[in-house]
Design a protein around this motif. Structure first.
Motif, PDB file in Angstrom:
ATOM      1  N   GLN A  88       6.665   5.274  -1.476  1.00 47.39           N
ATOM      2  CA  GLN A  88       5.869   6.200  -2.324  1.00 47.39           C
ATOM      3  C   GLN A  88       5.887   7.326  -2.555  1.00 47.39           C
ATOM      4  O   GLN A  88       6.375   8.294  -3.184  1.00 47.39           O
ATOM      5  CB  GLN A  88       4.274   5.263  -2.278  1.00 47.39           C
ATOM      6  CG  GLN A  88       4.045   4.054  -2.269  1.00 47.39           C
ATOM      7  CD  GLN A  88       2.614   3.961  -2.168  1.00 47.39           C
ATOM      8  OE1 GLN A  88       1.917   4.960  -1.954  1.00 47.39           O
ATOM      9  NE2 GLN A  88       2.261   2.448  -2.624  1.00 47.39           N
ATOM     10  N   VAL A  89       6.186   7.470  -1.005  1.00 49.50           N
ATOM     11  CA  VAL A  89       6.332   8.928  -1.157  1.00 49.50           C
ATOM     12  C   VAL A  89       8.318   9.657  -1.433  1.00 49.50           C
ATOM     13  O   VAL A  89       7.956  11.001  -2.228  1.00 49.50           O
ATOM     14  CB  VAL A  89       6.212   9.593   0.416  1.00 49.50           C
ATOM     15  CG1 VAL A  89       7.053  11.398   0.446  1.00 49.50           C
ATOM     16  CG2 VAL A  89       4.800  10.158   0.753  1.00 49.50           C
ATOM     17  N   GLY A  90       8.704   8.339  -1.417  1.00 55.70           N
ATOM     18  CA  GLY A  90       9.955   9.318  -1.086  1.00 55.70           C
ATOM     19  C   GLY A  90      10.366   8.882  -2.880  1.00 55.70           C
ATOM     20  O   GLY A  90      11.156  10.032  -3.532  1.00 55.70           O
ATOM     21  N   PHE A 134       7.675   9.455  -5.450  1.00 62.03           N
ATOM     22  CA  PHE A 134       7.367  10.193  -6.371  1.00 62.03           C
ATOM     23  C   PHE A 134       8.308  11.593  -6.335  1.00 62.03           C
ATOM     24  O   PHE A 134       8.091  12.219  -7.266  1.00 62.03           O
ATOM     25  CB  PHE A 134       5.844  10.348  -5.666  1.00 62.03           C
ATOM     26  CG  PHE A 134       5.117  11.500  -5.848  1.00 62.03           C
ATOM     27  CD1 PHE A 134       4.309  11.532  -6.946  1.00 62.03           C
ATOM     28  CD2 PHE A 134       5.020  12.530  -5.408  1.00 62.03           C
ATOM     29  CE1 PHE A 134       3.832  12.688  -7.695  1.00 62.03           C
ATOM     30  CE2 PHE A 134       4.503  14.085  -5.620  1.00 62.03           C
ATOM     31  CZ  PHE A 134       3.850  13.887  -6.746  1.00 62.03           C
ATOM     32  N   THR A 135       8.459  12.255  -5.006  1.00 61.38           N
ATOM     33  CA  THR A 135       9.232  13.243  -4.742  1.00 61.38           C
ATOM     34  C   THR A 135      10.508  12.980  -5.104  1.00 61.38           C
ATOM     35  O   THR A 135      11.144  14.332  -6.415  1.00 61.38           O
ATOM     36  CB  THR A 135       9.505  13.407  -3.544  1.00 61.38           C
ATOM     37  OG1 THR A 135      10.687  12.175  -2.483  1.00 61.38           O
ATOM     38  CG2 THR A 135       8.036  13.974  -2.525  1.00 61.38           C
ATOM     39  N   GLY A 164      13.571  13.090  -1.337  1.00 54.91           N
ATOM     40  CA  GLY A 164      13.271  11.588  -2.061  1.00 54.91           C
ATOM     41  C   GLY A 164      14.735  11.192  -1.601  1.00 54.91           C
ATOM     42  O   GLY A 164      15.234   9.696  -1.654  1.00 54.91           O
ATOM     43  N   TRP A 200       4.066   3.455   2.736  1.00 53.50           N
ATOM     44  CA  TRP A 200       3.438   5.000   1.842  1.00 53.50           C
ATOM     45  C   TRP A 200       4.656   5.971   1.698  1.00 53.50           C
ATOM     46  O   TRP A 200       4.534   6.459   1.291  1.00 53.50           O
ATOM     47  CB  TRP A 200       2.458   5.086   2.914  1.00 53.50           C
ATOM     48  CG  TRP A 200       3.158   5.226   4.133  1.00 53.50           C
ATOM     49  CD1 TRP A 200       2.855   4.565   5.142  1.00 53.50           C
ATOM     50  CD2 TRP A 200       3.660   6.326   4.904  1.00 53.50           C
ATOM     51  NE1 TRP A 200       3.441   5.831   6.716  1.00 53.50           N
ATOM     52  CE2 TRP A 200       3.773   6.480   5.559  1.00 53.50           C
ATOM     53  CE3 TRP A 200       4.162   8.242   4.707  1.00 53.50           C
ATOM     54  CZ2 TRP A 200       4.492   6.816   6.790  1.00 53.50           C
ATOM     55  CZ3 TRP A 200       4.658   9.045   5.141  1.00 53.50           C
ATOM     56  CH2 TRP A 200       5.041   8.344   6.324  1.00 53.50           C
ATOM     57  N   LEU A 201       5.954   5.179   2.556  1.00 53.28           N
ATOM     58  CA  LEU A 201       7.289   6.152   2.474  1.00 53.28           C
ATOM     59  C   LEU A 201       7.704   6.028   1.848  1.00 53.28           C
ATOM     60  O   LEU A 201       8.335   7.130   0.882  1.00 53.28           O
ATOM     61  CB  LEU A 201       7.542   5.738   3.834  1.00 53.28           C
ATOM     62  CG  LEU A 201       8.945   7.195   4.351  1.00 53.28           C
ATOM     63  CD1 LEU A 201       8.189   8.019   4.467  1.00 53.28           C
ATOM     64  CD2 LEU A 201       9.618   6.366   5.680  1.00 53.28           C
TER      65      LEU A 201
END
Length: 374
Positions: free
Chosen positions: A58-60, A62-63, A39, A55-56
């Motif tokens: 969102q991944v950051g 979330f993590t 993140g 999307w990247l």
């Protein structure tokens, strides 16, 4: 004649099980540092790329949230595992647990978009108590070795100085003497960072050489040396990008030299400050080098073979501790609050992991006896 079916079966002595160094990192510290690292890289270092790639981003996010949810549990686990029997030990553990309450409360409030000023001050005070107790315990626990003692003392002093800088920002009056003293400690904290990172690289290298030998350590040292060269050359090509990453991602204030206080620091100063990041990455890589090594083949009959190194049980703790310290950086104001909850959380996590590493560090080179087929 003996019946072959009645012959004694071949007995094979099982090799003793060896726990991986990663297994010695208390749950959920391992997952928390991994998630926070992913993140941090996405949301801090590659912020521009994340802004262009939904999307990247969102991944950051979330993590980061997952890591921050696991971090308080990891802090409590590390604190409880450190418990010393007796009245004084119970009192110390209770004080440590109470010190973790304000930073955890600030973390929850920041996720909701609210971070009251009083809570920010309490979180800084609680983090300072955690850093002080963990650093003092690590200095005392690193018995028989002067290098980790000096290093951990410098780290504790530097991080306490860094915590005073946002405390100065929280002062009500801009002319308050406390605010001026806190801001005057800014270059002092960066100076201690340079000395501490240099000693940290030496400490991690010595631990790895003692645990697994010089050749294996040299192999793991190639990557951080190459990366240090690339990072030092980057400011000469893209100075403003390098400055932006240093300030926004790691909170570097360039307060040690006058050139960084009045405007954009020159390329040579950016390259100098890149050594802080390169040094911490070297600590991470060199610590991972000291993990368990595969067993060598058993020697032929009549031949002897030296025992294989068993690795350093404190290696993974050191690696994840320095990774957390790297993410903590120097700390700076955020859009939500003066205090960045991510930085104080990773700082506390890193100090507790390094404390555990200092206490687990072996005083002699670990060796594993060779066993084979009987």
């Amino acid at each position: 004649m003996t019946d072959p079916s009645e012959a004694a079966p071949l007995t094979i002595t099982a090799l003793p099980a060896r726990r991986s160094a990663l297994a010695l990192v208390p749950f959920p510290s391992l997952w928390a540092v991994h998630l926070l690292a992913v993140g941090f890289v996405v949301t801090h270092v590659f912020l521009g790329l994340a802004a262009r790639t939904p999307w990247l981003a969102q991944v950051g996010v979330f993590t980061t949230i997952a890591g921050l949810l696991l971090a308080p549990v990891a802090l409590v686990r590390l604190t409880v595992d450190r418990h010393v029997p007796g009245f004084l030990g119970g009192l110390g553990t209770t004080l440590r647990l109470l010190a973790l309450v304000p930073p955890s409360a600030l973390l929850g409030a920041a996720m909701l978009g609210r971070a009251p000023q009083d809570l920010q001050g309490a979180a800084l005070a609680g983090t300072a108590v955690t850093v002080l107790l963990a650093g003092a315990s690590a200095v005392v626990g690193a018995t028989g070795r002067w290098l980790p003692r000096v290093l951990l003392a410098l780290l504790t002093a530097g991080e306490l100085a860094e915590l005073l800088v946002p405390l100065g920002r929280l002062a009500l009056s801009p002319t308050s003497p406390w605010r001026r003293v806190a801001l005057a400690l800014s270059p002092f904290g960066e100076l201690l960072a340079f000395g501490g990172v240099a000693l940290a690289v030496v400490w991690c290298a010595r631990c790895s050489v003692r645990a697994v030998g010089g050749p294996r350590t040299a192999v793991f040292a190639v990557m951080p040396l190459t990366l240090a060269t690339l990072l030092a050359a980057l400011p000469w090509n893209v100075p403003r990008t390098s400055e932006g990453i240093a300030r926004a991602s790691f909170g570097v204030r360039f307060a040690l030299l006058p050139t960084g206080r009045v405007g954009h620091p020159p390329a040579w100063e950016l390259a100098l400050y890149s050594l802080l990041l390169s040094g911490l990455l070297a600590c991470l890589t060199l610590s991972l080098a000291a993990q368990d090594t595969p067993r060598r083949p058993d020697p032929a009959p009549g031949e002897s073979s030296p025992p294989a190194p068993a690795g350093d049980p404190s290696a993974a703790l050191r690696a994840f501790g320095w990774a957390s310290i790297m993410m903590a950086g120097f700390g700076h104001a955020t859009v939500v609050a003066v205090v960045d909850p991510l930085r104080i959380t990773t700082l506390a996590l890193g100090m507790l992991l390094l404390e555990a590493a200092a206490r687990r560090e072996p005083t002699t080179s670990p060796q594993v006896p060779r066993q084979g087929v009987e």
